[in-house]
Design a protein around this motif. Sequence first.
Motif, PDB file in Angstrom:
ATOM      1  N   LEU A 151     -10.470   3.864  -3.011  1.00  0.00           N
ATOM      2  CA  LEU A 151     -10.163   5.259  -3.290  1.00  0.00           C
ATOM      3  C   LEU A 151     -10.943   5.759  -4.500  1.00  0.00           C
ATOM      4  O   LEU A 151     -11.428   6.893  -4.517  1.00  0.00           O
ATOM      5  CB  LEU A 151      -8.664   5.421  -3.535  1.00  0.00           C
ATOM      6  N   GLN A 152     -11.095   4.929  -5.517  1.00  0.00           N
ATOM      7  CA  GLN A 152     -11.863   5.321  -6.706  1.00  0.00           C
ATOM      8  C   GLN A 152     -13.332   5.530  -6.355  1.00  0.00           C
ATOM      9  O   GLN A 152     -13.979   6.452  -6.855  1.00  0.00           O
ATOM     10  CB  GLN A 152     -11.736   4.269  -7.818  1.00  0.00           C
ATOM     11  N   ASP A 202      -7.532  -1.353  -1.780  1.00  0.00           N
ATOM     12  CA  ASP A 202      -7.432   0.045  -1.356  1.00  0.00           C
ATOM     13  C   ASP A 202      -7.581   1.000  -2.538  1.00  0.00           C
ATOM     14  O   ASP A 202      -8.189   2.066  -2.420  1.00  0.00           O
ATOM     15  CB  ASP A 202      -6.087   0.288  -0.659  1.00  0.00           C
ATOM     16  N   TRP A 203      -7.017   0.619  -3.688  1.00  0.00           N
ATOM     17  CA  TRP A 203      -7.112   1.481  -4.874  1.00  0.00           C
ATOM     18  C   TRP A 203      -8.569   1.634  -5.303  1.00  0.00           C
ATOM     19  O   TRP A 203      -9.025   2.733  -5.617  1.00  0.00           O
ATOM     20  CB  TRP A 203      -6.292   0.903  -6.023  1.00  0.00           C
ATOM     21  N   TYR A 204      -9.321   0.534  -5.297  1.00  0.00           N
ATOM     22  CA  TYR A 204     -10.725   0.600  -5.695  1.00  0.00           C
ATOM     23  C   TYR A 204     -11.560   1.357  -4.658  1.00  0.00           C
ATOM     24  O   TYR A 204     -12.523   2.045  -5.017  1.00  0.00           O
ATOM     25  CB  TYR A 204     -11.293  -0.798  -5.919  1.00  0.00           C
ATOM     26  N   PHE A 236      -1.610   6.498   1.041  1.00  0.00           N
ATOM     27  CA  PHE A 236      -2.913   5.874   1.277  1.00  0.00           C
ATOM     28  C   PHE A 236      -2.972   5.292   2.682  1.00  0.00           C
ATOM     29  O   PHE A 236      -4.018   5.308   3.322  1.00  0.00           O
ATOM     30  CB  PHE A 236      -3.191   4.771   0.256  1.00  0.00           C
ATOM     31  N   GLY A 296      -3.413  -3.864  -1.783  1.00  0.00           N
ATOM     32  CA  GLY A 296      -3.199  -2.682  -2.608  1.00  0.00           C
ATOM     33  C   GLY A 296      -4.315  -2.456  -3.610  1.00  0.00           C
ATOM     34  O   GLY A 296      -4.768  -1.326  -3.812  1.00  0.00           O
ATOM     35  N   THR A 297      -4.767  -3.542  -4.265  1.00  0.00           N
ATOM     36  CA  THR A 297      -5.857  -3.432  -5.239  1.00  0.00           C
ATOM     37  C   THR A 297      -7.153  -3.038  -4.554  1.00  0.00           C
ATOM     38  O   THR A 297      -7.889  -2.162  -5.037  1.00  0.00           O
ATOM     39  CB  THR A 297      -6.065  -4.781  -5.967  1.00  0.00           C
ATOM     40  N   TYR A 317     -13.775  11.160  -9.874  1.00  0.00           N
ATOM     41  CA  TYR A 317     -13.383   9.982 -10.670  1.00  0.00           C
ATOM     42  C   TYR A 317     -14.145   9.899 -11.981  1.00  0.00           C
ATOM     43  O   TYR A 317     -15.359   9.932 -12.006  1.00  0.00           O
ATOM     44  CB  TYR A 317     -13.635   8.722  -9.850  1.00  0.00           C
ATOM     45  N   ILE A 375       0.845  -1.182   0.000  1.00  0.00           N
ATOM     46  CA  ILE A 375       0.000   0.000   0.000  1.00  0.00           C
ATOM     47  C   ILE A 375       0.884   1.238   0.000  1.00  0.00           C
ATOM     48  O   ILE A 375       1.831   1.339   0.764  1.00  0.00           O
ATOM     49  CB  ILE A 375      -0.912   0.026   1.233  1.00  0.00           C
TER      50      ILE A 375
END
Length: 221
Positions: free
Chosen positions: A179-180, A175-177, A8, A172-173, A189, A4
């Motif tokens: 955030l989106q 958390d990225w989604y 973030f 990580g994936t 977005y 991460i």
Amino acid sequence: MGTIAPDFEARGSEVYSSLGIIESAKVPRNQPRVLSLLSSLLERSVQKNEKLLETTQKKDSVTIFHGLRAPSLSIRQYVDRIFKYSSCSPSCFVVAYIYIERFMQRTDIHLTSLNVHRLVITSVMVAAKFIDDAFYNNAYYAKVGGVNIAEMNKLEMKFLFSLDFRLHVTVGTFDWYCLQLEKEGGGVYQIERPIQICGLKESWPNKDEPKHAATLARYSC
């Protein structure tokens, strides 16, 4: 597990709390914000895709997820219904979103009003089986989703094979989604790649919802 980014990590718990993934005094437990954000994103994607198909006069590929007509329930109503009766964790809806993205990348279809409902119920069910400690079986999800058990089983198998059974999601994936989705709430977005979904039959369970059903064996990676 994925790494991460430091920026973030500093605000990760705040984003989780905002989405309703973790308990917060500011976000009611019975209505996590992730539901409305995901619904909004899917609805805009459907509108964009249908406009694109209409403008280009391109015919979308018909799959098992497509229905003859769009159901009467909106995407938001459908997502809320699934959350209410499935009792799955809010995180399942983030993972379901990731699965839908993977599905769209691996298939030649668009997210439209004819397939979105079936993709949502299938992806949430698969996500619940994979990440939740307790979950309902296919028969229960079929009733919640407005499809029969035979169709629910076929949708699940098609979905899993389309994903090549790759259900693991790194931190990580995830958390990225998250955030989106959070950016979606702020109107920041922009969806760069159109998604598509299709409808299912308009038969819904009545107020006498089924009791907890026996769980199925969990998926393996």
